[in-house]
Enzyme design. Structure first.
Site, PDB file in Angstrom:
ATOM      1  N   SER A  65       0.827  -1.193   0.000  1.00 27.73           N
ATOM      2  CA  SER A  65       0.000   0.000   0.000  1.00 27.73           C
ATOM      3  C   SER A  65       0.875   1.262   0.000  1.00 27.73           C
ATOM      4  O   SER A  65       1.656   1.467  -0.924  1.00 27.73           O
ATOM      5  CB  SER A  65      -0.960  -0.042   1.193  1.00 27.73           C
ATOM      6  N   HIS A 122      -7.885  -5.438  -0.216  1.00 30.43           N
ATOM      7  CA  HIS A 122      -6.727  -4.720   0.306  1.00 30.43           C
ATOM      8  C   HIS A 122      -6.366  -5.301   1.672  1.00 30.43           C
ATOM      9  O   HIS A 122      -7.237  -5.686   2.442  1.00 30.43           O
ATOM     10  CB  HIS A 122      -7.074  -3.234   0.443  1.00 30.43           C
ATOM     11  N   ASP A 130     -10.425  -3.656  -4.094  1.00 31.87           N
ATOM     12  CA  ASP A 130      -9.481  -2.665  -3.573  1.00 31.87           C
ATOM     13  C   ASP A 130      -9.556  -1.417  -4.439  1.00 31.87           C
ATOM     14  O   ASP A 130      -9.393  -1.503  -5.665  1.00 31.87           O
ATOM     15  CB  ASP A 130      -8.066  -3.255  -3.615  1.00 31.87           C
TER      16      ASP A 130
END
Length: 345
Positions: free
Chosen positions: A186, A311, A281
């Site tokens: 991320s 995610h 996501d």
């Protein structure tokens, strides 16, 4: 479905209906919901940092299944402090128990996620631990200054400082300074490719490889995956807007090439790359676009989007088969880049 099927299945699954989490992933989401967390976007950063995390949900499921959530998976850790760009920062070294101290081992510098605002080394323990074991490497997981106390580019400056430190000090923990890769999830995926770009521009030794797991790579919040996953869990559009509000001192900084990578960055000359995305996501589209842009720039790229996963799935190998498959994929590509893969005769 086997790990091989997960890795090399059909990436072109149609998305004409909203994607649904598969069974193991949904169990994690349900468990996370049961922990009673509040929507991050309604909280202050201090409050958000105290909320239950997906890692907490995984540990809860393991306990309910009679398993030890503190199992080290054959990987030992040591917590250290290293120099950041503006002061000391925390880091954690992961080593497989069976590592010989008689030789040097490849190193992966790993950056955790959390939107540059929340999370820490403990929240993101599953990913570096799994990669250390499966790729047979030393992982140095690095913390960094977070917003809003420290606006962009503080985290990027710390990430580069950590990479420099590893290059200069790898041998002190039996790491091979000639075999150093970068990796992140991320926001950490953004930091990893940011380090590769900054190292290139500063004339530093380039990473041997970069593993970018659902990386932050753009600023378009109206793209396909943002629309599809506007209300997804554990990451959604309101949360991303909340992160952005805290990260930057001014709006112009969001157009920096280290943030708006897919539109602004020069990607030429970067190391071979593995890009891992999750179907459910908001960041999926920009991650897939980044893989395309890297390939167009002449970079050797391997990419996989995991369907039915959300995610944050990457570190959940203990309960989510997709995560084990993703870690296997990342480990294989790291071994290939380091020249440590066992090839068939």
């Amino acid at each position: 479905m086997s790990i091989i099927d997960k890795l090399f299945g059909d990436d072109d699954k149609p998305r004409d209906t909203p994607a649904k989490a598969d069974g193991p992933m949904q169990k994690v989401l349900d468990e996370l919901a049961s922990l009673g967390g509040k929507p991050i976007e309604t909280l202050s950063p201090e409050e958000a940092r105290q909320q239950p995390t997906p890692t907490d949900a995984v540990k809860s499921l393991l306990r309910k299944d009679g398993k030890d959530p503190s199992d080290d998976m054959g990987v030992k850790t040591s917590d250290i402090t290293i120099p950041g760009a503006a002061g000391p920062i925390q880091a954690r070294i992961y080593k497989p128990h069976d590592h010989s101290e008689d030789k040097l081992h490849p190193v992966v510098v790993y950056f955790h996620g959390g939107g540059f605002v929340i999370a820490d080394l403990d929240v993101y323990d599953g990913g570096p631990r799994g990669v250390s074991k499966m790729a047979d490497v030393i992982v140095v997981s690095v913390h960094y200054r977070q917003a809003p106390e420290h606006h962009f580019p503080a985290a990027h400056d710390d990430a580069l400082a950590a990479y420099r430190w590893v290059l200069e000090n790898a041998q002190t923990f039996r790491g091979d300074p000639q075999k150093v890769a970068v990796m992140g999830e991320s926001a950490g995926g953004n930091l990893a490719i940011g380090v590769s770009m900054m190292a290139r521009d500063a004339g530093l030794a380039a990473p041997k490889h970069q593993v970018l797991v659902y990386p932050v790579a753009g600023v378009d919040m109206d793209n396909e995956s943002y629309v599809e996953n506007a209300d997804a869990k554990p990451l959604n559009k309101p949360m991303m807007k909340w992160f952005v509000k805290h990260i930057f001192a001014n709006e112009a900084d969001a157009q920096d090439p280290r943030i708006n990578i897919v539109e602004k960055a020069n990607l030429a000359g970067l190391p071979s790359t593995t890009v891992i995305c999750a179907e459910i996501d908001p960041l999926r589209t920009e991650g897939e676009l980044l893989a395309e842009k890297l390939e167009q720039a002449g970079v050797d790229v391997r990419h996989k989007t995991f369907h039915g996963s959300t995610h944050e799935f990457f570190g959940m190998a203990a309960v989510v088969p997709d995560a084990a498959a993703a870690q296997t994929f990342a480990a294989h590509e790291l071994k290939r880049a380091f020249g440590t893969a066992i090839l068939p005769i």
